[in-house]
Design an enzyme around this catalytic site. Sequence first.
Site, PDB file in Angstrom:
ATOM      1  N   TYR A   1       6.461 -11.067 -14.551  1.00 38.60           N
ATOM      2  CA  TYR A   1       5.323 -10.664 -13.736  1.00 38.60           C
ATOM      3  C   TYR A   1       4.196 -11.685 -13.832  1.00 38.60           C
ATOM      4  CZ  TYR A   1       1.204  -7.983 -12.276  1.00 38.60           C
ATOM      5  OH  TYR A   1       0.051  -7.573 -11.660  1.00 38.60           O
TER       6      TYR A   1
ATOM      7  N   ALA B   1       0.824  -1.218   0.000  1.00 33.89           N
ATOM      8  CA  ALA B   1       0.000   0.000   0.000  1.00 33.89           C
ATOM      9  C   ALA B   1       0.853   1.261   0.000  1.00 33.89           C
ATOM     10  CB  ALA B   1      -0.945  -0.002   1.195  1.00 33.89           C
TER      11      ALA B   1
ATOM     12  N   SER C   1      -2.768 -11.927 -11.699  1.00 33.91           N
ATOM     13  CA  SER C   1      -2.879 -11.394 -13.060  1.00 33.91           C
ATOM     14  C   SER C   1      -2.645 -12.523 -14.055  1.00 33.91           C
ATOM     15  CB  SER C   1      -1.846 -10.289 -13.286  1.00 33.91           C
ATOM     16  OG  SER C   1      -1.843  -9.861 -14.635  1.00 33.91           O
TER      17      SER C   1
END
Length: 298
Positions: A210, A59, A201
């Site tokens: 990624y 965050a 993802s």
Amino acid sequence: MRTTGRLSVAPHAATGPLSGEHMPPANRVLSAPRPGKIRIMSRQNDATAGRPLALVTGAGRSAGIAASVVLNLAKAGWDVAFTYWTPYDARMEWGIEQGAPAQLRTKVVALGARTLAVEADLSDPAAPSQLFDSVEAELGNVTALVLCHCESVDSGLLDTTVESFDRHFAVNARATWLLIREYGLRFRGQHGSGRIISLTSDHTAGNLPYGASKGAMDRITLAAARELAQLGVACNAVNPGPTDTGWMTDELKADMIRSTPLGRLGVPQDCANLVTFLCSPEGGWINAQLLQSDGGIG
């Protein structure tokens, strides 16, 4: 600032800059029983003791999904600890958002929640256990673990370096395993109350390290639903799809809008709403799922 091994512990006022100011009595400096790359600033509201506690990773930016998750959970009655990692933002095109963790912490306190902000290098295998030590010492046992952290540097099959590939897997996959392991070893909540949620993802082509490491992340999360069954912890992975957190060009935004049946971009609040539901008692029957929450993008 005090340093213990590789741990830097810095006090901060709730409204002060990240460089540090006078620390009021409500803030407490934490020391670490084991070294690790983490820096801690806390703000407590003792009147809220007894609320369930969530730990949210990643965050560091006010425009990010994790920040929306933190605020949503605080509004829903949770105390929230969160992590961030400034050197990652410094490497990215958006750069460091000065004061963002301190501002998020102040907003959480204003919502009546206790909170702890920890700067943690999750590529360090010692960091997850150190993080849980610090959170438990300050706020108590973690009920919900929400994994929003990531390493994300675009590269494909032919141009990804070994160093980048290893860093992606260290942050996105290994840290996920170590955080979930710490959670499972330490969880003391009522059967059926625990939650683990990871953000994943499916974007791998042109984004190989990624996407591959996120694929490993969601497999680890779904395995936890089986292996932690005796604890009654519901574990799910959420794919929020392309989300407008400030990284899209105008051309890409237009393309995403055209590709989405609902005719708009995904925003952080969309994912935060789903995570908050999954953390609620009403969301407890949803378990061992990879949830697509992308507006139906084709």
